[in-house]
Write a protein that holds these residues in place. Sequence first.
Motif, mmCIF file in Angstrom:
data_model
loop_
_atom_site.group_PDB
_atom_site.id
_atom_site.type_symbol
_atom_site.label_atom_id
_atom_site.label_comp_id
_atom_site.label_asym_id
_atom_site.label_seq_id
_atom_site.Cartn_x
_atom_site.Cartn_y
_atom_site.Cartn_z
ATOM 1 N N TRP A 169 0.838 -1.204 0.000
ATOM 2 C CA TRP A 169 0.000 0.000 0.000
ATOM 3 C C TRP A 169 0.873 1.253 0.000
ATOM 4 O O TRP A 169 1.858 1.350 0.727
ATOM 5 C CB TRP A 169 -0.910 0.018 1.228
ATOM 6 C CG TRP A 169 -1.852 1.190 1.204
ATOM 7 C CD1 TRP A 169 -1.634 2.438 1.721
ATOM 8 C CD2 TRP A 169 -3.143 1.240 0.588
ATOM 9 N NE1 TRP A 169 -2.712 3.244 1.466
ATOM 10 C CE2 TRP A 169 -3.651 2.540 0.779
ATOM 11 C CE3 TRP A 169 -3.919 0.297 -0.101
ATOM 12 C CZ2 TRP A 169 -4.903 2.928 0.298
ATOM 13 C CZ3 TRP A 169 -5.160 0.680 -0.568
ATOM 14 C CH2 TRP A 169 -5.646 1.984 -0.370
ATOM 15 N N TYR A 198 -9.188 -5.718 -7.496
ATOM 16 C CA TYR A 198 -7.758 -5.660 -7.815
ATOM 17 C C TYR A 198 -7.288 -6.992 -8.410
ATOM 18 O O TYR A 198 -6.481 -7.020 -9.346
ATOM 19 C CB TYR A 198 -6.943 -5.322 -6.559
ATOM 20 C CG TYR A 198 -6.869 -3.840 -6.277
ATOM 21 C CD1 TYR A 198 -5.894 -3.041 -6.883
ATOM 22 C CD2 TYR A 198 -7.769 -3.219 -5.417
ATOM 23 C CE1 TYR A 198 -5.816 -1.676 -6.633
ATOM 24 C CE2 TYR A 198 -7.715 -1.859 -5.155
ATOM 25 C CZ TYR A 198 -6.737 -1.088 -5.772
ATOM 26 O OH TYR A 198 -6.672 0.261 -5.538
ATOM 27 N N PHE A 221 0.069 -5.292 1.131
ATOM 28 C CA PHE A 221 -1.181 -5.157 0.372
ATOM 29 C C PHE A 221 -1.132 -5.999 -0.908
ATOM 30 O O PHE A 221 -2.078 -6.712 -1.249
ATOM 31 C CB PHE A 221 -1.390 -3.674 0.043
ATOM 32 C CG PHE A 221 -2.551 -3.355 -0.853
ATOM 33 C CD1 PHE A 221 -3.863 -3.608 -0.466
ATOM 34 C CD2 PHE A 221 -2.331 -2.752 -2.094
ATOM 35 C CE1 PHE A 221 -4.932 -3.283 -1.290
ATOM 36 C CE2 PHE A 221 -3.391 -2.421 -2.924
ATOM 37 C CZ PHE A 221 -4.696 -2.686 -2.517
ATOM 38 N N THR A 276 -1.212 9.014 -0.109
ATOM 39 C CA THR A 276 -2.046 7.835 0.069
ATOM 40 C C THR A 276 -2.297 7.510 1.544
ATOM 41 O O THR A 276 -2.952 6.531 1.854
ATOM 42 C CB THR A 276 -1.409 6.602 -0.609
ATOM 43 O OG1 THR A 276 -0.088 6.441 -0.113
ATOM 44 C CG2 THR A 276 -1.367 6.781 -2.114
ATOM 45 N N TYR A 315 -4.227 7.747 4.930
ATOM 46 C CA TYR A 315 -5.686 7.833 5.084
ATOM 47 C C TYR A 315 -6.177 9.277 5.122
ATOM 48 O O TYR A 315 -7.124 9.642 4.448
ATOM 49 C CB TYR A 315 -6.134 7.100 6.358
ATOM 50 C CG TYR A 315 -7.634 7.129 6.540
ATOM 51 C CD1 TYR A 315 -8.427 6.140 5.969
ATOM 52 C CD2 TYR A 315 -8.255 8.152 7.245
ATOM 53 C CE1 TYR A 315 -9.808 6.168 6.102
ATOM 54 C CE2 TYR A 315 -9.623 8.190 7.389
ATOM 55 C CZ TYR A 315 -10.394 7.193 6.823
ATOM 56 O OH TYR A 315 -11.748 7.228 6.949
ATOM 57 N N MET A 319 -9.614 6.416 -2.387
ATOM 58 C CA MET A 319 -8.536 5.589 -1.847
ATOM 59 C C MET A 319 -8.699 5.359 -0.346
ATOM 60 O O MET A 319 -8.333 4.290 0.166
ATOM 61 C CB MET A 319 -7.176 6.216 -2.158
ATOM 62 C CG MET A 319 -6.840 6.280 -3.649
ATOM 63 S SD MET A 319 -7.070 4.700 -4.541
ATOM 64 C CE MET A 319 -5.813 3.673 -3.779
ATOM 65 N N LEU A 374 -8.863 1.687 1.268
ATOM 66 C CA LEU A 374 -8.013 1.289 2.391
ATOM 67 C C LEU A 374 -8.845 0.640 3.496
ATOM 68 O O LEU A 374 -8.461 -0.389 4.062
ATOM 69 C CB LEU A 374 -7.259 2.502 2.938
ATOM 70 C CG LEU A 374 -6.417 2.266 4.198
ATOM 71 C CD1 LEU A 374 -5.376 1.179 3.968
ATOM 72 C CD2 LEU A 374 -5.746 3.557 4.648
ATOM 73 N N HIS A 426 -9.753 -2.825 2.456
ATOM 74 C CA HIS A 426 -8.590 -3.701 2.564
ATOM 75 C C HIS A 426 -8.340 -4.117 4.012
ATOM 76 O O HIS A 426 -8.209 -5.310 4.327
ATOM 77 C CB HIS A 426 -7.379 -2.969 1.975
ATOM 78 C CG HIS A 426 -6.040 -3.424 2.468
ATOM 79 N ND1 HIS A 426 -5.698 -4.749 2.604
ATOM 80 C CD2 HIS A 426 -4.948 -2.703 2.862
ATOM 81 C CE1 HIS A 426 -4.443 -4.832 3.051
ATOM 82 N NE2 HIS A 426 -3.980 -3.612 3.223
#
Length: 244
Positions: free
Chosen positions: A28, A71, A94, A155, A157, A164, A168, A171
């Motif tokens: 990630w 993904y 990730f 990227t 949070y 994104m 996250l 994920h």
Amino acid sequence: MLKTIRGVNVNYINYGTGKDTIVLLHGWGQNIEMMQPIGNGLSKNYSIVIIDLPGFGLSEEPKGIWTLYDYVECVHELLEGLKVSNPILMGHSFGGKISLLYASKYGVKKLVVFGSPFKREITKLSLKTKILKELKKIPGINKLELFAKKHMGSTDYRNASEVMRKILVEHVNLDITEEVKKIKCSTLIIWGTNDEAVSINDAYELEKLIKDAGVVSYEGCTHYAYLERLGQTINVLNSFLGGK
């Protein structure tokens, strides 16, 4: 190189020689560059494909909220376009979680994961903070730390786009334990004993879930164990892949 998949421009590189193809998926907030040391170390005997996962590097963000299954389908479609079947799949963090899901659904010759989460992870630290904390522990890896600070800020949070941020959350909250049990290919699990992002205990739990799996632990290494002992990693991978 760019290829449009599911309406998203996906960046990837393809180099090396060999009938078998190794596909590398980064963690990630990272990109192709974090996996190139592995690709470069194996490119004399294998064709190498490294992907900027959508939302990272030079790839566009997904148009909507992608799950990890999205993904997986993106990677599969890209590989189909490159006429790559039954790849050797390797993923970090990730990218490792995506690799586990991919191998549970599609044909994979061999699988390697580095510090890969597979259960729901609850943490007080942001992913960026944890990754940077780990990077600071690696001797002589200041360039990677600077790279990570430069490329991961957007990227995190709090700073990432709404899309994104939601990806996250998807994920982190996704538990793929049941899917992992479906993996049939030989699997190598490489982990640092001092990994604070994903505990070494998860490595041994993962080993028990997969029928044909083994753990290689690097004493004193972090979430970036594969880079901290790059030479050892390349040797271990060559042995696992057939002694080439």
